[in-house]
Design a protein around this motif. Structure first.
Motif, short mmCIF file in Angstrom:
data_model
loop_
_atom_site.label_atom_id
_atom_site.label_comp_id
_atom_site.label_asym_id
_atom_site.label_seq_id
_atom_site.Cartn_x
_atom_site.Cartn_y
_atom_site.Cartn_z
N LEU A 42 0.18 3.91 -2.87
CA LEU A 42 -0.56 5.12 -2.50
C LEU A 42 0.31 6.32 -2.16
O LEU A 42 -0.23 7.41 -1.93
CB LEU A 42 -1.48 4.81 -1.31
CG LEU A 42 -2.52 3.70 -1.51
CD1 LEU A 42 -3.33 3.51 -0.24
CD2 LEU A 42 -3.44 4.01 -2.68
N ASP A 60 -8.45 -3.81 -1.32
CA ASP A 60 -9.23 -2.75 -1.94
C ASP A 60 -9.94 -1.91 -0.87
O ASP A 60 -10.00 -0.67 -0.97
CB ASP A 60 -10.25 -3.36 -2.91
CG ASP A 60 -10.96 -2.29 -3.72
OD1 ASP A 60 -10.28 -1.38 -4.26
OD2 ASP A 60 -12.20 -2.35 -3.84
N LEU A 120 0.83 -1.21 0.00
CA LEU A 120 0.00 0.00 0.00
C LEU A 120 0.86 1.25 0.00
O LEU A 120 0.50 2.27 -0.62
CB LEU A 120 -0.93 -0.01 1.21
CG LEU A 120 -2.04 -1.07 1.20
CD1 LEU A 120 -2.76 -1.11 2.53
CD2 LEU A 120 -3.03 -0.79 0.07
N GLN A 126 -7.84 6.50 1.32
CA GLN A 126 -7.96 7.60 0.36
C GLN A 126 -9.13 8.52 0.65
O GLN A 126 -9.20 9.61 0.08
CB GLN A 126 -8.07 7.04 -1.05
CG GLN A 126 -6.78 6.40 -1.55
CD GLN A 126 -6.95 5.74 -2.91
OE1 GLN A 126 -7.94 5.06 -3.18
NE2 GLN A 126 -5.97 5.94 -3.78
N LYS A 163 -7.47 0.40 0.75
CA LYS A 163 -7.17 1.54 -0.14
C LYS A 163 -8.24 2.61 -0.05
O LYS A 163 -7.96 3.81 0.07
CB LYS A 163 -7.07 1.05 -1.59
CG LYS A 163 -5.76 0.37 -1.95
CD LYS A 163 -5.76 0.01 -3.44
CE LYS A 163 -4.47 -0.66 -3.86
NZ LYS A 163 -4.49 -1.02 -5.30
#
Length: 483
Positions: free
Chosen positions: A433, A475, A429, A482, A478
């Motif tokens: 990210l 997922d 990650l 975010q 994430k």
């Protein structure tokens, strides 16, 4: 104190006739007959025109489509009108006017926005009986039985307010542990729930309770002036044990504010408890009389803070459990609950909206609620903002919490499976990210070599293509990082 209210005859009645003629000329006979023929003026107090209509539908339609036109025409013919309040008039067996069940202030654009519809209603004379979820306080206000201490969800942001509210509700009549108690919070954070819980618990203990929203207090005072029962109205208020007032920021008008201030002073001097709620600190309520602000600020002032993610998760879980009880086939995966609680970060009402949207999707489409469908269903409830800048520290903390390990474990040299997997996911990650290089990521993970990070990234990339459960898990992480 002098109180003035224009009578419904003479110059005021003639001025209202002129307003009606202007509306008929501007809008045409058909529109006027459909929407304005049954509008009547009840009085003019402190530059606020009080208009009445026969039905809620007509009231809602006028507020939605003709509020500004009513404002402009009233200003033209009635003089310095700073606001218009529409209310639903009720037919009673006696001729004395009574406060109506629903009022909403319509104010000019420069004024404070009108309050949201209140959860309590006033019952007088021949008004409709309350529904099963309602009880009635000493002044005829309906209190919602569902808004109690038992079903109020407590978290870090509201635990002080909850404790103070419970203490006041449990105190014997004549005891004022915190007086006045002033709660302030933004929309949908639970202050009305707490106020209603206080009123209901105190009432169960035999106290005389009066619960008002600001618009109910204003209209009750105006109706008392019209019917020449203002003295009885004041005496009734001064005879209670507990006064609860919600949305105090909407009380307007010099005479009404003066009466409100006198009532507060009289009750405090008599050793009676007062609880008031507003949307910000009392000293910031510039439209409110300075003496009232000083009184409110001189008691216990408590903020009901924003809902943190843990508290939002509890609230959403409770809402979904209630919906599941009514719809047994409705199920929401815990991962979806966690995602929704993370991204709907505004208030409790938006969480209600999110729960209802998930239910609508499940019942109307007949499909299970997945992360993708949930994201589409609640899109309008997620605030539009700049993409969040993700930090490696945030990734490490979230992954550690998700896998029930500590951040220190992830940074350590431990190589047990329970630690290696979350460590590799956190590295993956961090590469996906953040703009950090592999060597920088390695340094942030306990001084590891960049080849270790690269191995972790490639391994997770491969696994998420083969393992659907891991794919969904990563997922979800994430999305949570975010938002």
């Amino acid at each position: 104190m002098t109180e003035t209210i224009a009578p419904l005859q003479g110059s005021l009645g003639e001025a209202w006739d002129r307003v009606r003629r202007r509306l008929r000329a501007e809008l045409g006979e058909d529109v006027f007959s459909s929407w304005f023929a049954r509008v009547e003026i009840g009085g003019l107090v402190d530059s606020v025109a009080y208009l009445t209509v026969p039905t809620r539908f007509l009231k809602s339609w006028l507020e939605a489509h003709y509020a500004e036109r009513l404002q402009v025409n009233c200003q033209a013919e009635l003089g310095a009108v700073n606001g218009v309040i529409l209310s639903v008039r009720q037919v009673s067996r006696d001729s004395a006017p009574a406060p109506v069940r629903e009022t909403v202030a319509v104010r000019p654009r420069s004024a404070v926005a009108a309050p949201a519809a209140a959860s309590a209603e006033i019952r007088h004379g021949e008004a409709a009986m309350p529904c099963e979820r309602d009880i009635v306080d000493a002044c005829g206000t309906l209190l919602d039985r569902r808004l109690t201490f038992e079903n109020f969800i407590v978290g870090k942001s509201n635990q002080l307010a909850f404790a103070a509210a419970e203490r006041i509700a449990a105190a014997p009549a004549g005891s004022t542990p915190y007086n006045p108690l002033y709660l302030h919070a933004g929309v949908g954070l639970g202050k009305t729930h707490l106020l209603q819980a206080i009123a209901q618990e105190a009432r169960r203990q035999g106290k005389r309770v009066a619960y008002f929203t600001a618009d109910r207090f204003m209209y009750g005072f105006v109706a008392a002036l019209k019917s020449q029962t203002a003295l009885a109205f004041k005496e009734k208020l001064r005879g209670i044990d507990l006064l609860v007032v919600d949305d105090v920021q909407f009380i307007q008008g010099k005479s009404i504010q003066q009466e409100f201030g006198h009532t507060i002073n009289a009750l405090i001097d008599a050793g009676k408890q007062i609880v008031v709620a507003g949307d910000r600190l009392a000293n910031d309520l510039e439209a409110l009389d300075e003496r009232i602000r000083s009184r409110l600020g001189g008691g216990l002032v408590v903020e009901v803070g924003d809902l943190d993610e843990t508290l939002r998760g509890k609230i959403l879980g409770g809402r979904l459990a209630a919906l599941h009880a009514a719809h047994p086939n409705f199920h929401v995966n815990p991962d979806v609950v966690a995602y929704v609680a993370c991204v709907v970060a505004t208030n409790g009402r938006d969480l209600d909206g999110a729960a209802n949207r998930l239910l609508a999707h499940a019942t109307l489409s007949g499909q299970a609620v997945t992360l993708e469908t949930a994201e589409a269903a609640i899109r309008d409830l997620v605030r539009t903002r700049e993409p969040r800048r993700v930090k490696i520290e945030d990734i490490q903390k979230l992954v550690a919490t998700r896998y029930n390990v500590s951040r220190a474990d992830i940074l350590s040299e431990r190589r047990t499976a329970a630690v290696v997997k979350p460590r590799q996911i956190a590295m993956y990650l961090s590469k996906a990210l953040t703009p950090r290089s592999l060597p920088e990521i390695g340094r942030r993970f306990g001084g590891r070599d960049h080849t270790t990070v690269l191995h972790a990234v490639r391994k997770i990339e491969k696994q998420i293509t083969e393992d659907r459960m891991l794919h969904d898990e990563v997922d979800l992480l994430k999305r949570m990082l975010q938002e």
